[in-house]
Design a protein around this motif. Structure first.
Motif, PDB file in Angstrom:
ATOM      1  N   TRP A  37     -34.121  51.132  -9.934  1.00  0.00           N
ATOM      2  CA  TRP A  37     -35.117  52.191  -9.747  1.00  0.00           C
ATOM      3  C   TRP A  37     -35.774  52.565 -11.076  1.00  0.00           C
ATOM      4  O   TRP A  37     -36.942  52.939 -11.111  1.00  0.00           O
ATOM      5  CB  TRP A  37     -34.468  53.424  -9.117  1.00  0.00           C
ATOM      6  N   GLU A  38     -35.018  52.425 -12.174  1.00  0.00           N
ATOM      7  CA  GLU A  38     -35.620  52.664 -13.486  1.00  0.00           C
ATOM      8  C   GLU A  38     -36.664  51.591 -13.797  1.00  0.00           C
ATOM      9  O   GLU A  38     -37.741  51.880 -14.333  1.00  0.00           O
ATOM     10  CB  GLU A  38     -34.544  52.666 -14.569  1.00  0.00           C
ATOM     11  N   VAL A  39     -36.352  50.334 -13.462  1.00  0.00           N
ATOM     12  CA  VAL A  39     -37.321  49.250 -13.656  1.00  0.00           C
ATOM     13  C   VAL A  39     -38.567  49.506 -12.815  1.00  0.00           C
ATOM     14  O   VAL A  39     -39.698  49.306 -13.279  1.00  0.00           O
ATOM     15  CB  VAL A  39     -36.691  47.888 -13.297  1.00  0.00           C
ATOM     16  N   LEU A  40     -38.382  49.990 -11.591  1.00  0.00           N
ATOM     17  CA  LEU A  40     -39.524  50.275 -10.717  1.00  0.00           C
ATOM     18  C   LEU A  40     -40.375  51.398 -11.292  1.00  0.00           C
ATOM     19  O   LEU A  40     -41.608  51.321 -11.260  1.00  0.00           O
ATOM     20  CB  LEU A  40     -39.033  50.630  -9.316  1.00  0.00           C
ATOM     21  N   ARG A  41     -39.734  52.434 -11.832  1.00  0.00           N
ATOM     22  CA  ARG A  41     -40.495  53.537 -12.435  1.00  0.00           C
ATOM     23  C   ARG A  41     -41.301  53.040 -13.629  1.00  0.00           C
ATOM     24  O   ARG A  41     -42.476  53.391 -13.799  1.00  0.00           O
ATOM     25  CB  ARG A  41     -39.547  54.659 -12.865  1.00  0.00           C
ATOM     26  N   ASN A  42     -40.673  52.230 -14.483  1.00  0.00           N
ATOM     27  CA  ASN A  42     -41.391  51.683 -15.636  1.00  0.00           C
ATOM     28  C   ASN A  42     -42.553  50.805 -15.197  1.00  0.00           C
ATOM     29  O   ASN A  42     -43.638  50.842 -15.788  1.00  0.00           O
ATOM     30  CB  ASN A  42     -40.433  50.876 -16.516  1.00  0.00           C
ATOM     31  N   LEU A  43     -42.325  50.029 -14.162  1.00  0.00           N
ATOM     32  CA  LEU A  43     -43.371  49.142 -13.666  1.00  0.00           C
ATOM     33  C   LEU A  43     -44.517  49.937 -13.047  1.00  0.00           C
ATOM     34  O   LEU A  43     -45.689  49.548 -13.152  1.00  0.00           O
ATOM     35  CB  LEU A  43     -42.781  48.170 -12.645  1.00  0.00           C
ATOM     36  N   THR A  44     -44.198  51.056 -12.424  1.00  0.00           N
ATOM     37  CA  THR A  44     -45.243  51.924 -11.872  1.00  0.00           C
ATOM     38  C   THR A  44     -46.129  52.471 -12.997  1.00  0.00           C
ATOM     39  O   THR A  44     -47.356  52.532 -12.862  1.00  0.00           O
ATOM     40  CB  THR A  44     -44.614  53.094 -11.097  1.00  0.00           C
ATOM     41  N   THR A  45     -45.516  52.841 -14.126  1.00  0.00           N
ATOM     42  CA  THR A  45     -46.282  53.333 -15.279  1.00  0.00           C
ATOM     43  C   THR A  45     -47.162  52.242 -15.872  1.00  0.00           C
ATOM     44  O   THR A  45     -48.304  52.487 -16.272  1.00  0.00           O
ATOM     45  CB  THR A  45     -45.327  53.883 -16.354  1.00  0.00           C
ATOM     46  N   ALA A  46     -46.604  51.006 -15.929  1.00  0.00           N
ATOM     47  CA  ALA A  46     -47.321  49.889 -16.564  1.00  0.00           C
ATOM     48  C   ALA A  46     -47.959  48.959 -15.547  1.00  0.00           C
ATOM     49  O   ALA A  46     -48.205  47.781 -15.841  1.00  0.00           O
ATOM     50  CB  ALA A  46     -46.361  49.107 -17.456  1.00  0.00           C
ATOM     51  N   ALA A  47     -48.234  49.455 -14.346  1.00  0.00           N
ATOM     52  CA  ALA A  47     -48.757  48.606 -13.267  1.00  0.00           C
ATOM     53  C   ALA A  47     -50.027  47.876 -13.669  1.00  0.00           C
ATOM     54  O   ALA A  47     -50.223  46.699 -13.337  1.00  0.00           O
ATOM     55  CB  ALA A  47     -49.001  49.445 -12.015  1.00  0.00           C
ATOM     56  N   GLN A  48     -50.894  48.559 -14.414  1.00  0.00           N
ATOM     57  CA  GLN A  48     -52.169  47.957 -14.805  1.00  0.00           C
ATOM     58  C   GLN A  48     -51.959  46.728 -15.687  1.00  0.00           C
ATOM     59  O   GLN A  48     -52.691  45.743 -15.588  1.00  0.00           O
ATOM     60  CB  GLN A  48     -53.017  48.998 -15.537  1.00  0.00           C
ATOM     61  N   LYS A 107     -47.127  36.064  -8.335  1.00  0.00           N
ATOM     62  CA  LYS A 107     -48.072  35.672  -9.372  1.00  0.00           C
ATOM     63  C   LYS A 107     -47.830  36.444 -10.666  1.00  0.00           C
ATOM     64  O   LYS A 107     -47.994  35.903 -11.766  1.00  0.00           O
ATOM     65  CB  LYS A 107     -49.496  35.915  -8.875  1.00  0.00           C
ATOM     66  N   ALA A 108     -47.411  37.728 -10.553  1.00  0.00           N
ATOM     67  CA  ALA A 108     -47.137  38.552 -11.733  1.00  0.00           C
ATOM     68  C   ALA A 108     -45.824  38.166 -12.394  1.00  0.00           C
ATOM     69  O   ALA A 108     -45.509  38.673 -13.484  1.00  0.00           O
ATOM     70  CB  ALA A 108     -47.110  40.024 -11.350  1.00  0.00           C
ATOM     71  N   GLY A 109     -45.059  37.248 -11.763  1.00  0.00           N
ATOM     72  CA  GLY A 109     -43.794  36.800 -12.349  1.00  0.00           C
ATOM     73  C   GLY A 109     -42.675  37.803 -12.228  1.00  0.00           C
ATOM     74  O   GLY A 109     -41.747  37.798 -13.044  1.00  0.00           O
ATOM     75  N   LEU A 110     -42.707  38.658 -11.200  1.00  0.00           N
ATOM     76  CA  LEU A 110     -41.697  39.693 -11.024  1.00  0.00           C
ATOM     77  C   LEU A 110     -40.671  39.343  -9.960  1.00  0.00           C
ATOM     78  O   LEU A 110     -39.563  39.882  -9.972  1.00  0.00           O
ATOM     79  CB  LEU A 110     -42.379  41.022 -10.671  1.00  0.00           C
ATOM     80  N   ILE A 111     -41.022  38.473  -9.032  1.00  0.00           N
ATOM     81  CA  ILE A 111     -40.080  37.944  -8.041  1.00  0.00           C
ATOM     82  C   ILE A 111     -40.340  36.446  -7.887  1.00  0.00           C
ATOM     83  O   ILE A 111     -41.385  35.946  -8.317  1.00  0.00           O
ATOM     84  CB  ILE A 111     -40.216  38.650  -6.666  1.00  0.00           C
ATOM     85  N   ALA A 112     -39.381  35.740  -7.309  1.00  0.00           N
ATOM     86  CA  ALA A 112     -39.532  34.300  -7.063  1.00  0.00           C
ATOM     87  C   ALA A 112     -39.183  33.998  -5.609  1.00  0.00           C
ATOM     88  O   ALA A 112     -38.405  34.725  -4.985  1.00  0.00           O
ATOM     89  CB  ALA A 112     -38.641  33.501  -8.005  1.00  0.00           C
ATOM     90  N   ARG A 113     -39.759  32.927  -5.092  1.00  0.00           N
ATOM     91  CA  ARG A 113     -39.494  32.523  -3.709  1.00  0.00           C
ATOM     92  C   ARG A 113     -38.376  31.480  -3.665  1.00  0.00           C
ATOM     93  O   ARG A 113     -38.338  30.572  -4.487  1.00  0.00           O
ATOM     94  CB  ARG A 113     -40.739  31.909  -3.076  1.00  0.00           C
ATOM     95  N   HIS A 114     -37.495  31.626  -2.695  1.00  0.00           N
ATOM     96  CA  HIS A 114     -36.564  30.571  -2.305  1.00  0.00           C
ATOM     97  C   HIS A 114     -36.807  30.337  -0.813  1.00  0.00           C
ATOM     98  O   HIS A 114     -36.227  31.013   0.038  1.00  0.00           O
ATOM     99  CB  HIS A 114     -35.102  30.990  -2.545  1.00  0.00           C
ATOM    100  N   ASP A 115     -37.707  29.420  -0.497  1.00  0.00           N
ATOM    101  CA  ASP A 115     -38.090  29.188   0.898  1.00  0.00           C
ATOM    102  C   ASP A 115     -37.165  28.162   1.548  1.00  0.00           C
ATOM    103  O   ASP A 115     -36.829  27.124   0.950  1.00  0.00           O
ATOM    104  CB  ASP A 115     -39.542  28.700   0.984  1.00  0.00           C
TER     105      ASP A 115
END
Length: 392
Positions: A37-48, A107-115
Motif C-alpha cells: 500500500w505504501e508503494v501504491l501511495r508513492n505511485l499515485t503521487t508519481a503517476a504522471q 507497458k509501464a513495467g509495473l506488472i508482468a504477464r504469465h499467460d
C-alpha cells in the motif's frame, strides 16, 4: 512457485520493453520486502512520471487486493483473478477499460504477464502449496519500489514549487491590476490597453494547469508589468541644484546665509501688501520643528531639502493627491516649495477635507502670486520663542 512463461497469449507480440522486463526479473538478486500500500501511495503521487491515469491506479489497487499479505516478498507474487472478478473489485469497471489499463500497467513495467496456454488465469496446487500460477506477476512492482519512492519525492517537491509559483503569480497579478486601476482612476496617461490585455491573458493562463517552466515565464511577464506600472506611477524627483562641490559646505552655507536673511526678509514689507516675503530656502531644522509628522515617511531622514522633495514624491499618492495635481504644483511652485507645502498639509491633514482639491487651489493662487508657503509654515512652528532664523 514456478514461472513458466513471459510471452503474451494470442496475437499480442513480443516487444523490446517486454524483453527488458524479462531480463530484469531474471536478475539473481534478492528482492526487498515492501509494503504494497505504501508503494501504491508513492505511485499515485508519481503517476504522471509513469504515464498512469486514475483508472490504471484503480486496477493496480484491485490487483494488489488479491495478494493476501500487506508485504510483497519473494514468493507468491503472481495473482490470477478473472477479468470479471477483477472488474468487480475495480468498482464495476467495464472489461474493455479494464483490459486497456492492464496493458498500460504492463507497458509501464509495473506488472508482468504469465499467460496460460489458453489465456485463462489459474493456479495449480499441490496440497496447500501453489506449484504453478498463470496471471499477473507483481515482481516488477517490488523491483521498482525504490525508483517509485524517489519519483514520488520528486513529484512532491515539484508540486510544492508549482504551488509557490502559482501563489507568486497570483500576488503579482493582484498588484498589477490594482496599480492599473489606480492609474485609470486618477487619469494618469500610459499604455493601459496593452497592459490590460496582457493581464487578461495571464488570468486566463492561471485557470489552466501549468508546469514549472510555464509558471516561471508567467511570473517574469507579470513582474515586468508591475515594474512598468511602478515606473510610470512613481516619477523621478528632480535633482537639487548644487551650489558647492561639498555637501557639508553647502549645508553650512544655506543655514548661515539664511540665518540673517530670514530675519531681514520677515521684517520687510512689500509696497503692494503687508505680507512678509517668502524665504527662498527654509532651513531643514525649521521644517522639522513645524512639520514633525513627515519625519516617519523620510526613509533616509531629512538632512537636505532634496530629502524633503523625495519624501513628498512618495507621499502625495498616500494623501489622495493625483500625480497630475502634484506635477502641476511642482511646476508652478518649484519642487522645494511644493514639497514644503505638502509637508504643511500633512501636519494639519485632519482639518483638510480634500487634500487634492486643496493643493490644486493653492497652486492656482501661487500661479497668480497670491500664495507663499512661508506664512503657512510659520503658523505651524511651536510657540517656544524660537524664530525661524534661530533654528539650527
Amino acid at each position: 512457485m514456478e514461472a513458466l512463461t513471459m510471452t503474451p497469449f494470442g496475437r499480442q507480440p513480443v516487444t523490446a520493453g517486454l524483453m527488458k522486463q524479462v531480463a530484469q526479473m531474471r536478475e539473481d538478486r534478492p528482492l526487498p520486502l515492501v509494503n504494497k500500500w505504501e508503494v501504491l501511495r508513492n505511485l499515485t503521487t508519481a503517476a504522471q512520471d509513469f504515464g498512469l491515469n486514475r483508472s490504471a491506479l484503480v486496477v493496480l489497487q484491485a490487483l494488489l487486493s488479491f495478494h493476501k499479505s500487506a508485504e510483497l516478498g519473494t514468493d507468491g507474487l503472481v495473482v490470477f483473478p478473472s477479468n470479471r472478478t477483477l472488474a468487480t473489485r475495480a468498482h464495476g469497471m467495464p472489461e474493455s477499460t479494464l483490459r486497456r489499463n492492464l496493458a498500460l500497467l504492463v507497458k509501464a513495467g509495473l506488472i508482468a504477464r504469465h499467460d496460460s496456454p489458453n489465456g485463462k488465469r489459474y493456479a495449480v496446487r499441490r496440497g496447500k502449496d501453489i506449484t504453478r500460477a498463470f496471471g499477473f506477476d507483481l515482481t516488477p512492482l517490488v523491483q521498482n519500489a525504490d525508483r517509485i519512492a524517489m519519483a514520488a519525492q520528486d513529484a512532491h517537491h515539484r508540486a510544492e514549487e508549482i504551488h509557490a509559483l502559482r501563489e507568486k503569480a497570483m500576488l503579482l497579478k493582484r498588484d498589477a491590476w490594482k496599480l492599473l486601476e489606480f492609474a485609470k482612476l486618477n487619469g494618469i496617461e500610459g499604455p493601459w490597453e496593452a497592459l490590460e490585455a496582457a493581464l487578461n491573458a495571464s488570468q486566463a493562463q492561471l485557470r489552466r494547469k501549468l508546469g514549472v517552466d510555464q509558471l516561471n515565464a508567467l511570473c517574469e511577464a507579470l513582474s515586468a508589468s508591475v515594474d512598468e506600472l511602478t515606473d510610470i506611477l512613481t516619477p523621478t524627483p528632480p535633482k537639487p541644484e548644487e551650489t558647492s562641490a561639498c555637501d557639508d559646505q553647502n549645508e553650512r552655507h544655506i543655514q548661515n546665509s539664511n540665518k540673517n536673511k530670514l530675519e531681514s526678509e520677515i521684517a520687510e514689507k512689500t509696497a503692494q501688501d503687508e505680507k512678509p516675503a517668502a524665504p527662498t530656502n527654509v532651513p531643514i531644522g525649521v521644517i522639522k520643528q513645524a512639520c514633525p509628522d513627515i519625519l516617519p515617511y523620510a526613509i533616509e531622514g531629512l538632512a537636505h531639502n532634496h530629502d524633503l522633495v523625495e519624501t513628498a514624491h512618495r507621499l502625495h499618492g498616500m494623501m489622495g493627491i493625483t500625480s497630475e495635481v502634484w506635477q502641476r504644483a511642482m511646476r508652478i511652485m518649484g519642487a522645494d516649495q511644493a514639497a514644503l507645502t505638502l509637508a504643511c498639509m500633512l501636519q494639519k491633514i485632519d482639518t483638510i477635507r480634500n487634500p487634492g482639491g486643496y493643493l490644486r487651489h493653492l497652486t492656482k493662487r501661487a500661479e497668480s502670486g497670491e500664495f507663499h508657503v512661508w506664512p503657512m509654515l510659520r503658523a505651524l512652528l511651536p510657540d517656544t520663542g524660537h524664530r525661524a532664523g534661530e533654528a539650527a
